[in-house]
Design an enzyme around this catalytic site. Structure first.
Site, PDB file in Angstrom:
ATOM      1  N   ASP A   1      19.380  29.738 -51.853  1.00 55.86           N
ATOM      2  CA  ASP A   1      19.585  31.104 -51.364  1.00 55.86           C
ATOM      3  C   ASP A   1      21.083  31.251 -51.087  1.00 55.86           C
ATOM      4  O   ASP A   1      21.612  30.655 -50.158  1.00 55.86           O
ATOM      5  CB  ASP A   1      18.754  31.313 -50.092  1.00 55.86           C
ATOM      6  CG  ASP A   1      18.831  32.739 -49.560  1.00 55.86           C
ATOM      7  OD1 ASP A   1      19.858  33.398 -49.783  1.00 55.86           O
ATOM      8  OD2 ASP A   1      17.865  33.187 -48.906  1.00 55.86           O
TER       9      ASP A   1
ATOM     10  N   LYS B   1      22.291  42.418 -48.463  1.00 56.19           N
ATOM     11  CA  LYS B   1      23.394  41.964 -47.613  1.00 56.19           C
ATOM     12  C   LYS B   1      24.738  42.182 -48.326  1.00 56.19           C
ATOM     13  O   LYS B   1      25.088  43.294 -48.603  1.00 56.19           O
ATOM     14  CB  LYS B   1      23.150  40.511 -47.217  1.00 56.19           C
ATOM     15  CG  LYS B   1      21.688  40.209 -46.797  1.00 56.19           C
ATOM     16  CD  LYS B   1      21.259  40.929 -45.522  1.00 56.19           C
ATOM     17  CE  LYS B   1      19.748  40.907 -45.277  1.00 56.19           C
ATOM     18  NZ  LYS B   1      19.091  39.614 -45.337  1.00 56.19           N
TER      19      LYS B   1
ATOM     20  N   ARG C   1       9.268  50.050 -65.305  1.00 53.26           N
ATOM     21  CA  ARG C   1       8.893  48.838 -64.551  1.00 53.26           C
ATOM     22  C   ARG C   1       9.324  47.609 -65.349  1.00 53.26           C
ATOM     23  O   ARG C   1       9.867  46.652 -64.813  1.00 53.26           O
ATOM     24  CB  ARG C   1       7.393  48.807 -64.245  1.00 53.26           C
ATOM     25  CG  ARG C   1       6.946  47.475 -63.669  1.00 53.26           C
ATOM     26  CD  ARG C   1       5.611  47.478 -62.930  1.00 53.26           C
ATOM     27  NE  ARG C   1       4.588  48.321 -63.476  1.00 53.26           N
ATOM     28  CZ  ARG C   1       3.928  48.088 -64.630  1.00 53.26           C
ATOM     29  NH1 ARG C   1       4.176  47.015 -65.351  1.00 53.26           N
ATOM     30  NH2 ARG C   1       3.019  48.942 -65.052  1.00 53.26           N
TER      31      ARG C   1
ATOM     32  N   TYR D   1      16.235  31.554 -43.265  1.00 54.31           N
ATOM     33  CA  TYR D   1      15.841  32.923 -42.939  1.00 54.31           C
ATOM     34  C   TYR D   1      14.378  32.962 -42.457  1.00 54.31           C
ATOM     35  O   TYR D   1      13.491  32.405 -43.120  1.00 54.31           O
ATOM     36  CB  TYR D   1      16.029  33.800 -44.178  1.00 54.31           C
ATOM     37  CG  TYR D   1      15.677  35.239 -43.947  1.00 54.31           C
ATOM     38  CD1 TYR D   1      16.432  36.033 -43.087  1.00 54.31           C
ATOM     39  CD2 TYR D   1      14.581  35.816 -44.570  1.00 54.31           C
ATOM     40  CE1 TYR D   1      16.100  37.352 -42.867  1.00 54.31           C
ATOM     41  CE2 TYR D   1      14.248  37.140 -44.360  1.00 54.31           C
ATOM     42  CZ  TYR D   1      15.011  37.899 -43.508  1.00 54.31           C
ATOM     43  OH  TYR D   1      14.678  39.213 -43.293  1.00 54.31           O
TER      44      TYR D   1
HETATM   45  C1  LIG Z   1      17.785  39.062 -45.466  1.00 54.04           C
HETATM   46  C2  LIG Z   1      17.607  37.747 -46.086  1.00 54.04           C
HETATM   47  C3  LIG Z   1      16.512  37.494 -46.933  1.00 54.04           C
HETATM   48  C4  LIG Z   1      15.448  38.531 -47.203  1.00 54.04           C
HETATM   49  O1  LIG Z   1      15.915  39.574 -47.981  1.00 54.04           O
HETATM   50  P1  LIG Z   1      15.400  41.112 -47.875  1.00 54.04           P
HETATM   51  O2  LIG Z   1      16.327  41.831 -48.782  1.00 54.04           O
HETATM   52  O3  LIG Z   1      15.510  41.521 -46.443  1.00 54.04           O
HETATM   53  O4  LIG Z   1      13.990  41.135 -48.337  1.00 54.04           O
HETATM   54  C5  LIG Z   1      16.444  36.239 -47.513  1.00 54.04           C
HETATM   55  N1  LIG Z   1      17.371  35.282 -47.279  1.00 54.04           N
HETATM   56  C6  LIG Z   1      18.419  35.498 -46.462  1.00 54.04           C
HETATM   57  C7  LIG Z   1      19.408  34.413 -46.234  1.00 54.04           C
HETATM   58  C8  LIG Z   1      18.574  36.724 -45.834  1.00 54.04           C
HETATM   59  O5  LIG Z   1      19.604  36.920 -45.014  1.00 54.04           O
END
Ligand SMILES: *Cc1c(COP(=O)(O)O)cnc(C)c1O
Length: 378
Positions: free
Chosen positions: A169, A194, A46, A98
């Protein structure tokens, strides 16, 4: 080292003990100690795992930052960032972001006492929203799902003038096309689910930060809360990253061809892609990005859930599914799917209307994808 070389080699030297060229998958929860407290840097998985450590170092290098941290999901990474604040602290976020981030802010952190304001995508709006207790600006660019761009340098200047940290982000652009830390951001967030993972086979998240104190707080939370990716998912992310540069190039090439096709299509009323020279973001995209990305959104004339469903059913290659950034093309109806957690009134204000469709353009043959869209739109 150029980015294309970095994705393959950054932090990924051959294994010292065996010579293994590929980073070994360390499926272990614990580590032998020579004497109490004498070990090779790992005590418990962890806290730290060698496979995850390589991933974290690699992510830091890709984002041109000092410290990387991997999480079990993008949301877990975001949760750690806001957890470094205190009740009463104020965050200004771009409204078009998001849906899960909005839900995390409003339904998890607001009840704990954190304060949130939402602004548009003009840098000046961030300045106007600053209060005495503002600690963070939170932005996405390109935004999700309307592929709007925010001037990162302009927002960063405002943040610095007001001693506010800027969180970005970078899920959509990836470090391939955009390096926020070099443009003044303090911390980069990723949903590694992604493009970083890139193959729609895992859930993962990441943070890259320059400030050592902030890193230590985040690292403490990562260990204390425990929302870490397992060794196998870390290994899969590293494997995905090897082709990040070449995948992004193909995603972007295909996306531009598709956006151009959609722009001329009679049943399409609007196309959102910063790579179109008709886009209001074309100039900014050329200034702060080195590629336009793989996300294209568009609106159908007189579109609604019913017409969208009819269109989706006729598609043969492109799959109706949540998520994005994988090698396969995925299509999505934001109003109900990815952004269904945003209240309707606010959704409409942002522009996530019932005629909107978001397409994550994959790396299939662009001609095949255009044929698929063309057949389904007719
Ligand atoms: C999918 C996404 C998230 C969240 O991420 P997860 O891996 O699904 O928890 C945050 N920001 C953006 C821009 C996303 O496309």
């Amino acid at each position: 080292m150029q980015f294309k070389t970095k994705v393959i080699h950054a932090a990924q030297q051959a294994d010292i003990s065996t010579g293994s060229v590929v980073t070994p998958l360390h499926l272990t929860s614990t580590y032998r100690q020579e004497e109490v407290g004498i070990h090779k840097g790992f005590e418990y998985s962890r806290t730290g795992n060698p496979t995850r450590k390589v991933l974290e170092n690699c992510l830091a290098e890709l984002e041109s930052g000092n410290f990387g941290l991997a999480f079990a999901s993008g949301m877990a990474a975001e949760h750690a960032v806001i957890s470094t604040l205190s009740p009463g602290d104020h965050i200004v976020a771009c409204g078009d972001m998001y849906g899960g981030t909005y839900r995390l802010f409003e339904e998890v952190f607001k009840p704990l006492g954190m304060k949130f304001s939402y602004v548009g995508w003009e840098a000046g709006e961030f300045e106007q929203a600053v209060k005495k207790n503002t600690k963070l600006f939170w932005i996405e660019s390109p935004t999700n799902p309307l592929i709007r761009l925010i001037d990162i340098r302009a927002v960063s200047d405002i943040a610095k003038r007001n001693q506010i940290k800027l969180v970005m982000d970078n899920t959509f652009a990836t470090p391939t096309f955009q390096q926020p830390l070099l443009m003044g951001a303090d911390l980069v967030v990723h949903s590694a689910t992604k493009y970083i993972g890139g193959h729609s086979d895992l859930i993962g998240g990441a943070l890259v930060v320059n400030d050592e104190d902030w890193y230590n707080k985040l690292k403490f939370l990562q260990n204390s809360v425990g929302a870490i990716p397992g060794a196998f998912d870390s290994w899969l992310m590293l494997r995905g990253i090897k082709t990040l540069a070449i995948r992004m190039k193909q995603h972007a090439e295909n996306a531009l061809e598709i956006a151009t096709f959609l722009e001329d299509h009679p049943v399409v009323s609007e196309v959102y892609y910063p790579g179109l020279n008709t886009s209001p973001y074309y100039e900014l995209a050329n200034r702060q990005m080195t590629g336009f990305g793989g996300m294209v959104s568009f609106k159908l004339k007189d579109g609604n859930l019913e017409t969208a469903n009819r269109f989706f059913k006729k598609l043969k290659i492109i799959t109706l599914a949540e998520s994005l950034g994988g090698i396969e093309s995925l299509i999505n109806y934001p109003a109900v799917m990815t952004h269904g957690s945003i209240p309707e009134k606010q959704r409409m204000e942002i522009g996530i209307t019932n005629d909107l469709i978001r397409l994550s353009v994959g790396i299939e043959d662009a001609g095949d994808l255009i044929d698929d869209l063309s057949g389904a739109l007719s």
